[in-house]
Design a protein around this motif. Sequence first.
Motif, PDB file in Angstrom:
ATOM      1  N   ASP A  66      41.979  48.230  47.959  1.00  0.00           N
ATOM      2  CA  ASP A  66      41.940  47.003  48.754  1.00  0.00           C
ATOM      3  C   ASP A  66      40.817  46.115  48.236  1.00  0.00           C
ATOM      4  OD1 ASP A  66      44.049  47.711  50.504  1.00  0.00           O
ATOM      5  OD2 ASP A  66      42.672  48.962  51.661  1.00  0.00           O
ATOM      6  N   LYS A  69      40.768  41.881  52.500  1.00  0.00           N
ATOM      7  CA  LYS A  69      41.684  42.201  53.591  1.00  0.00           C
ATOM      8  C   LYS A  69      43.122  41.858  53.215  1.00  0.00           C
ATOM      9  CE  LYS A  69      42.564  41.345  58.515  1.00  0.00           C
ATOM     10  NZ  LYS A  69      42.115  40.635  59.735  1.00  0.00           N
ATOM     11  N   ARG A  70      43.304  40.834  52.380  1.00  0.00           N
ATOM     12  CA  ARG A  70      44.643  40.362  52.032  1.00  0.00           C
ATOM     13  C   ARG A  70      45.152  40.900  50.690  1.00  0.00           C
ATOM     14  NH1 ARG A  70      47.609  37.957  56.223  1.00  0.00           N
ATOM     15  NH2 ARG A  70      46.196  36.706  57.488  1.00  0.00           N
ATOM     16  N   ASN A 126      48.882  41.016  51.374  1.00  0.00           N
ATOM     17  CA  ASN A 126      49.280  41.276  52.764  1.00  0.00           C
ATOM     18  C   ASN A 126      49.451  39.944  53.496  1.00  0.00           C
ATOM     19  OD1 ASN A 126      49.049  44.220  52.715  1.00  0.00           O
ATOM     20  ND2 ASN A 126      46.844  43.881  52.556  1.00  0.00           N
ATOM     21  N   THR A 129      48.989  41.041  58.725  1.00  0.00           N
ATOM     22  CA  THR A 129      48.085  42.170  58.952  1.00  0.00           C
ATOM     23  C   THR A 129      47.869  42.347  60.444  1.00  0.00           C
ATOM     24  OG1 THR A 129      46.113  40.774  58.763  1.00  0.00           O
ATOM     25  CG2 THR A 129      46.915  41.829  56.752  1.00  0.00           C
ATOM     26  N   ARG A 130      48.091  43.562  60.906  1.00  0.00           N
ATOM     27  CA  ARG A 130      47.858  43.928  62.300  1.00  0.00           C
ATOM     28  C   ARG A 130      47.011  45.198  62.329  1.00  0.00           C
ATOM     29  NH1 ARG A 130      49.501  39.524  62.416  1.00  0.00           N
ATOM     30  NH2 ARG A 130      51.251  38.629  63.618  1.00  0.00           N
ATOM     31  N   ASN A 134      50.828  46.513  58.146  1.00  0.00           N
ATOM     32  CA  ASN A 134      50.718  45.492  57.113  1.00  0.00           C
ATOM     33  C   ASN A 134      52.104  45.236  56.523  1.00  0.00           C
ATOM     34  OD1 ASN A 134      47.908  45.308  57.301  1.00  0.00           O
ATOM     35  ND2 ASN A 134      47.590  46.863  55.727  1.00  0.00           N
ATOM     36  N   PHE A 136      53.689  43.190  53.136  1.00  0.00           N
ATOM     37  CA  PHE A 136      53.090  42.687  51.904  1.00  0.00           C
ATOM     38  C   PHE A 136      54.136  42.368  50.843  1.00  0.00           C
ATOM     39  CE2 PHE A 136      53.008  47.349  51.997  1.00  0.00           C
ATOM     40  CZ  PHE A 136      53.717  47.666  50.844  1.00  0.00           C
TER      41      PHE A 136
END
Length: 231
Positions: A66, A69-70, A126, A129-130, A134, A136
């Motif tokens: 990762d 976050k995205r 992603n 995102t929760r 995810n 993506f």
Amino acid sequence: MKNNLIILVFIFFSLPAAGQNKKNYSVYLYFQPELTFYKNNYAFRWRDTYTKDSWNFGVQTNLKVDLTKRFFSEIGLGFVSRKLTTIAFLNQTVLPPPHQSWTMELVGTKSVSLRTFEIPVNFGYNFITRSKTNIFFTSGISVNYLLNTFYEVGFQKYQDTYPKKYWQGISLNFGVGSDYRISKNIRLTGRVSYSAVNTVKEDNYLFSQDVYGISLPHKFLKMSFGVGHDF
């Protein structure tokens, strides 16, 4: 091809070091049913040719990083056996002993099975995102190494699995998928990807009415289902 692989691995492991945030690493294991698309005929110039498909299966493991976050990156190692139920002519004069023959009878394949190692390098985003889920997009390139090939021809003298051990080509893949967290460190995951480009090296054991040493071009829709562990 070997130099390209070294460059891909270097890029993958360089990216985490260039980031600003703490990285999270995950290891995934996938079971991969695949719909492979190819031609029914690679031998005859005058016979009708159309696209057909067949189901094949593989396995793959990925290391995921990762980056933010995205954004994330992946590198993996997979194995797939692709059976193409297609016709091509088998050139028995170039087969290794004891299969080699100079009798020159016309031998056509009923199927060709390609046993292939895949080394994918992917980059993903992603877009949802929760806390547990995810969703993506991914895109990437896979470097493919052909381990061996089985030729089904109906002649026991020639029908066998033959070692290959060469770089078969590359695949340019695009996909979409989702992760679902079932515990602090465990995720269930699934994705679908398609090979927009898939290059295949010529096979000197095969020929058509027009040329000796032909490739068997094909593409694939790969479905991946598995589990991941976060570190």
